[in-house]
Design an enzyme around this catalytic site. Structure first.
Site, PDB file in Angstrom:
ATOM      1  CE1 TYR A  52      -8.640   5.278  -2.101  1.00 18.24           C
ATOM      2  CE2 TYR A  52      -9.129   3.116  -2.400  1.00 18.24           C
ATOM      3  CZ  TYR A  52      -8.230   4.232  -2.800  1.00 18.24           C
ATOM      4  OH  TYR A  52      -7.031   3.814  -3.111  1.00 18.24           O
ATOM      5  CG  HIS A  82      -3.703  -0.408 -12.995  1.00 23.81           C
ATOM      6  ND1 HIS A  82      -3.936   0.979 -12.697  1.00 23.81           N
ATOM      7  CD2 HIS A  82      -3.248  -0.736 -11.463  1.00 23.81           C
ATOM      8  CE1 HIS A  82      -3.888   1.359 -11.444  1.00 23.81           C
ATOM      9  NE2 HIS A  82      -3.404   0.296 -10.617  1.00 23.81           N
TER      10      HIS A  82
END
Length: 177
Positions: A52, A82
């Site tokens: 992941y 972000h």
């Protein structure tokens, strides 16, 4: 010199680094843990198993495989997406302390992160390079992803980045990209 190991870091040491410029480095045990963890990650990647956020997308895209050739760009895009903070910049002492704590946490050696990444954080601290990190903005459950992304902008650069994507830092009293 303060040696971080991922386990022991005291407030007094943070103050010495952030306020008084005490130098910081990695302990031998932290270096060993980091190298071991990285080796394990590379072994898993060679087996082509999904990991992941390393070779998969994020969130709803977790089942989408990312080719090894695209992972660098994926990671850079995550940092850029972000880095959306706003407001006044955090105090330089706060940023240096946060950098030290983050480097210490990463030096536990659980994430497969490259040792060079942590060494670069420590080099920045030791040289007095302080990223400009906005005080406003939170993403995700941790609440610090936005601020950490602004730190990562200064630590990393892609050859396709524009100057605005390189992050900002203060060095020797000067505001630099």
């Amino acid at each position: 010199m303060i040696k971080i190991d991922g386990k022991n870091l005291f407030i007094e040491e943070c103050v010495h680094v952030a306020r008084h410029g005490e130098q910081v480095g990695l302990s031998k045990s932290a270096e060993e843990n980091l190298l071991h963890s990285r080796k394990n990650l590379e072994l898993m990647l060679r087996k082509d198993k999904p990991i992941y956020g390393i070779n998969t997308g994020y969130g709803i895209f977790a089942d989408r495989k990312i080719s090894i050739n695209d992972t660098e760009r994926l990671n850079r895009n995550l940092i850029l997406s972000h880095s959306v903070g706003t407001g006044d910049s955090l105090d330089q002492e706060v940023v240096k302390t946060a950098m030290l704590i983050r480097a210490n946490t990463l030096s536990k050696g659980y994430l497969g992160i490259r040792i060079e990444f942590i060494r670069n954080i420590l080099k920045m601290i030791n040289a007095g390079v302080v990223p400009v990190i906005p005080s406003q903005g939170s993403l995700g459950s941790s609440g610090d992803l936005c601020q950490l992304s602004h730190l990562a902008l200064v630590l990393s650069k892609d050859k396709t980045d524009k100057n605005l994507e390189s992050g900002k830092a203060i060095f020797n009293g000067k505001f630099l990209s």
